[in-house]
Design a protein around this motif. Sequence first.
Motif, PDB file in Angstrom:
ATOM      1  N   GLY A 165     -28.041  57.231  35.478  1.00 57.89           N
ATOM      2  CA  GLY A 165     -28.267  57.061  34.050  1.00 57.89           C
ATOM      3  C   GLY A 165     -26.986  57.094  33.233  1.00 57.89           C
ATOM      4  O   GLY A 165     -26.961  56.606  32.097  1.00 57.89           O
ATOM      5  N   TYR A 166     -25.923  57.654  33.801  1.00 57.99           N
ATOM      6  CA  TYR A 166     -24.636  57.744  33.110  1.00 57.99           C
ATOM      7  C   TYR A 166     -23.670  56.650  33.549  1.00 57.99           C
ATOM      8  O   TYR A 166     -22.913  56.111  32.738  1.00 57.99           O
ATOM      9  N   ASP A 167     -23.695  56.332  34.855  1.00 54.48           N
ATOM     10  CA  ASP A 167     -22.785  55.326  35.383  1.00 54.48           C
ATOM     11  C   ASP A 167     -23.463  54.645  36.570  1.00 54.48           C
ATOM     12  O   ASP A 167     -23.734  55.288  37.581  1.00 54.48           O
ATOM     13  N   PHE A 168     -23.734  53.341  36.434  1.00 58.99           N
ATOM     14  CA  PHE A 168     -24.478  52.624  37.466  1.00 58.99           C
ATOM     15  C   PHE A 168     -23.770  52.656  38.811  1.00 58.99           C
ATOM     16  O   PHE A 168     -24.387  52.889  39.851  1.00 58.99           O
ATOM     17  N   ILE A 169     -22.458  52.417  38.815  1.00 60.53           N
ATOM     18  CA  ILE A 169     -21.724  52.344  40.074  1.00 60.53           C
ATOM     19  C   ILE A 169     -21.691  53.704  40.767  1.00 60.53           C
ATOM     20  O   ILE A 169     -21.923  53.808  41.981  1.00 60.53           O
ATOM     21  N   VAL A 170     -21.412  54.764  40.013  1.00 60.95           N
ATOM     22  CA  VAL A 170     -21.375  56.106  40.605  1.00 60.95           C
ATOM     23  C   VAL A 170     -22.756  56.490  41.141  1.00 60.95           C
ATOM     24  O   VAL A 170     -22.892  57.030  42.243  1.00 60.95           O
ATOM     25  N   GLY A 171     -23.795  56.201  40.347  1.00 61.28           N
ATOM     26  CA  GLY A 171     -25.149  56.516  40.790  1.00 61.28           C
ATOM     27  C   GLY A 171     -25.534  55.733  42.027  1.00 61.28           C
ATOM     28  O   GLY A 171     -26.109  56.293  42.972  1.00 61.28           O
TER      29      GLY A 171
END
Length: 233
Positions: free
Chosen positions: A83-89
């Motif tokens: 929900g904060y960062d697509f790539i990190v998630g």
Amino acid sequence: MKQQKNMMLYVNLFWMAGIFVLNYFYQKNGFDFSLKCITSAAFVVQGILNFLYARSVKKPDLRFDISMTLGLFLACMGDVLIGYDFIVGAATFAAGHICFVIAYGFLQRVRLSDAGISGVLFCGAACFLLFSPLLTFEVPVFRAVCVVYALIISAMLGKAAGNCLREPGLCTGVLAAASALFFFSDLMLVFDWFIGRWDWTDHACMGTYYPALTLMALGMLLHTQKPVSAADR
């Protein structure tokens, strides 16, 4: 011992019912982030309980249980981070999927048939991601992230399906069904994020996601309770 096994099964079924209820209210309340975190934490707790049970009965090999528990934890973290960062998630989810693939490999060694099933799944997923005119990636790197992710989840489902085909049973069947639900859920996530034409895709995504994870946690218990077969050695 039989009474203890039955108790753990009842605990898991009760816990799964609670996750289904939480999932309903999570979606009913507009995909509330706090409810999402609670529901995701619930399947991690289920996995930890089943891991502790495996230890309590002195299961001789805990590698499968450790990998599954770590995969569940990373899936929960992916829920929070995406929900904060697509790539990190997505990277966190991918790490969780890798843990599941490794866990399935502890059940049965990797065979060529597993790669064949995974290859067919990945070819279909990659062709869709690369060539479908329906998809819109405003950030080009998101397409590459999705392709890499598709490779990993195809490997997960392919290995689970291969295990089930070679050794049909409740444990392998539950894990294969869970992996198929996970694959479908991720497809719905792509529909929701990168097509966005249909209102039902987010519900289809989460409606299959939480059943997939709680079934994976249940698979840990079923493996602990089943007799050791030649394929496990």
